[in-house]
Structures are given as structure tokens and as C-alpha cells.
Write a protein that holds these residues in place. Structure first.
Motif, PDB file in Angstrom:
ATOM      1  N   ASN A   1       0.819  -1.204   0.000  1.00  0.00           N
ATOM      2  CA  ASN A   1       0.000   0.000   0.000  1.00  0.00           C
ATOM      3  C   ASN A   1       0.856   1.260   0.000  1.00  0.00           C
ATOM      4  N   ALA A   2       1.998   1.194   0.667  1.00  0.00           N
ATOM      5  CA  ALA A   2       2.906   2.345   0.716  1.00  0.00           C
ATOM      6  C   ALA A   2       3.430   2.686  -0.670  1.00  0.00           C
ATOM      7  N   LEU A   3       3.793   1.669  -1.434  1.00  0.00           N
ATOM      8  CA  LEU A   3       4.258   1.910  -2.801  1.00  0.00           C
ATOM      9  C   LEU A   3       3.138   2.496  -3.646  1.00  0.00           C
ATOM     10  N   ASP A   4       1.935   1.974  -3.480  1.00  0.00           N
ATOM     11  CA  ASP A   4       0.795   2.479  -4.238  1.00  0.00           C
ATOM     12  C   ASP A   4       0.483   3.935  -3.879  1.00  0.00           C
ATOM     13  N   ALA A   5       0.836   4.332  -2.645  1.00  0.00           N
ATOM     14  CA  ALA A   5       0.592   5.708  -2.198  1.00  0.00           C
ATOM     15  C   ALA A   5       1.666   6.675  -2.691  1.00  0.00           C
TER      16      ALA A   5
END
Length: 223
Positions: A192-196
Motif C-alpha cells: 500500500n505504501a508503494l501504491d501511495a
């Protein structure tokens, strides 16, 4: 060895407090090897001895030095001398607290300049807010990390999960690579961090602290 932290990569924080059975460079060096074999692209280590030990993994090593002073909240590489000791130990990248909080040491901008201009190394800025991230970019930080979100007086109380909103806000305002750190305790949250908008993700406790992992299981079973 490239000093660049690979996009989309996992950085493992190999740290253990003095009261932890795994405290010490022998254990942290072994932890770094295990992290490398598991696919990590970098290591974060505390103190010159652990930095030296973790370099055995052959990965870019982010060095910090935790030096606590009574009455001062800043303790992550609070002065130029600490940065120099980490450089001598072989750190490729040096992390420091880039918040504006009171410190018993040097101001963060002077430390950033010292690391880049005098030591010739990259800078990893630990911040807790968007404004701090903007300031760190202006200082010349190579990476801006959300490490301290939830751990400063003005970002408390600490949320249960990671600060994905801060990552999104930083990604919309700065061009410096953003590193996500803080409470990423599942692979999905890291994704999720990468997607953010994060460039990479640091995970510590949920990989390198068997004691804390055990406590989480024990608490769940005791409910």
C-alpha cells in the motif's frame, strides 16, 4: 555496490535495544544476512558497531546513531560527530532526525550539508509531517522518510497503522524519493505504501524482533 536504494524495494531495519536478547553486532550482522537472502535491498542499522557488522550483507547500509540527552526529544544522529563516526564505520547513507524539535547537537541543515559536502555520502531525512518533508528536500536530503510520524508531540497520538496519508501528501509535493517507515507490519501494508507513492519501504520490528512478534501472538491468544 550501488548506493541507490532500489525503487519498490524492502529495507530491513536491523536494530535491537540493549534489553533485547538479540542486542549486539553479532546478531545484527546475522540478521542483515538473513534480510539479504530474503530479498531486502538495503539495511538500516544503529551505531558504528552494528553498521560494520551489517555491511557483511553487501547491501547499501543506512546508518543512524541513537544518542539520547535528558530534556531533548531528538536522538537520531543529532550532531556532525555522530555522522562522521557512522561514515568511518562504513555507512553508505546516513539518516538523521530532520524535525525542528529541540536537540542537544547541531541543526539538521548543517548536518545534511556536512554529510553531503564533507563526507560525500547520501542523506536519509527522518520526518513526521509534510512541512518537515518539504524542508528536508530544500536542505538537500537524498531521501525523505516518514519514520517519525506518530512519534513527535504534534503527530501523537500514534495511530495503529502507518501514515499513508503523509506519503500521499509528500508524493504530491516533492520530487525527492519518499521512503515509508513506521508500523508497516504486513506485506499488504508495505504494498500500500508503494501504491501511495513511496519509493521504498522500511520494515523493522515485524521482521527482526522475535520478542515483539511473539508478544503480538500472545496478546491475541489471551483475548
Amino acid at each position: 555496490m550501488s548506493l541507490e536504494l532500489k525503487r519498490g524495494g524492502l529495507i530491513v531495519s536491523c536494530q535491537a535495544q540493549a534489553d533485547n536478547p538479540l542486542h549486539g553486532p553479532i546478531f545484527m550482522g546475522a540478521m542483515a544476512l538473513a534480510a539479504r537472502d530474503g530479498g531486502a535491498v538495503g539495511i538500516r542499522a544503529n551505531g558504528p558497531e552494528d553498521v560494520r557488522a551489517c555491511r557483511v550483507a553487501g547491501l547499501p547500509t543506512i546508518g543512524i546513531s541513537k544518542i539520547k540527552s535528558d530534556g531533548f526529544p531528538v536522538y537520531i544522529t543529532p550532531n556532525r560527530a555522530a555522522a562522521q563516526d557512522l561514515a568511518k564505520a562504513g555507512a553508505d547513507i546516513i539518516a538523521l532526525d530532520c524535525t525542528p524539535r529541540p536537540r542537544n547537537g547541531d541543526d539538521p541543515e548543517s548536518i545534511v550539508r556536512f554529510i553531503r559536502d564533507e563526507l560525500g555520502l547520501e542523506v536519509f531525512a527522518d520526518i513526521s509531517t509534510l512541512d518537515e518533508g518539504l524542508a528536508a528536500e530544500q536542505m538537500g536530503a537524498t531521501y525523505v522518510s516518514t519514520t517519525l510520524s506518530g512519534y513527535t508531540s504534534y503527530t501523537e497520538p500514534k495511530p495503529e497503522g502507518p501514515d499513508l496519508k503523509l506519503i500521499e501528501a509528500l508524493a504530491s509535493r516533492i520530487s525527492t524519493p519518499i521512503v515509508a517507515e513506521g508500523r508497516f507490519n504486513t506485506p499488504q501494508l508495505a504494498r500500500n505504501a508503494l501504491d501511495a507513492g513511496a519509493h521504498a519501504v522500511v520494515v523493522g520490528t515485524m521482521i527482526t524482533s522475535p520478542r515483539e512478534i511473539t508478544r503480538a501472538f500472545a496478546r491475541s491468544l489471551a483475548k
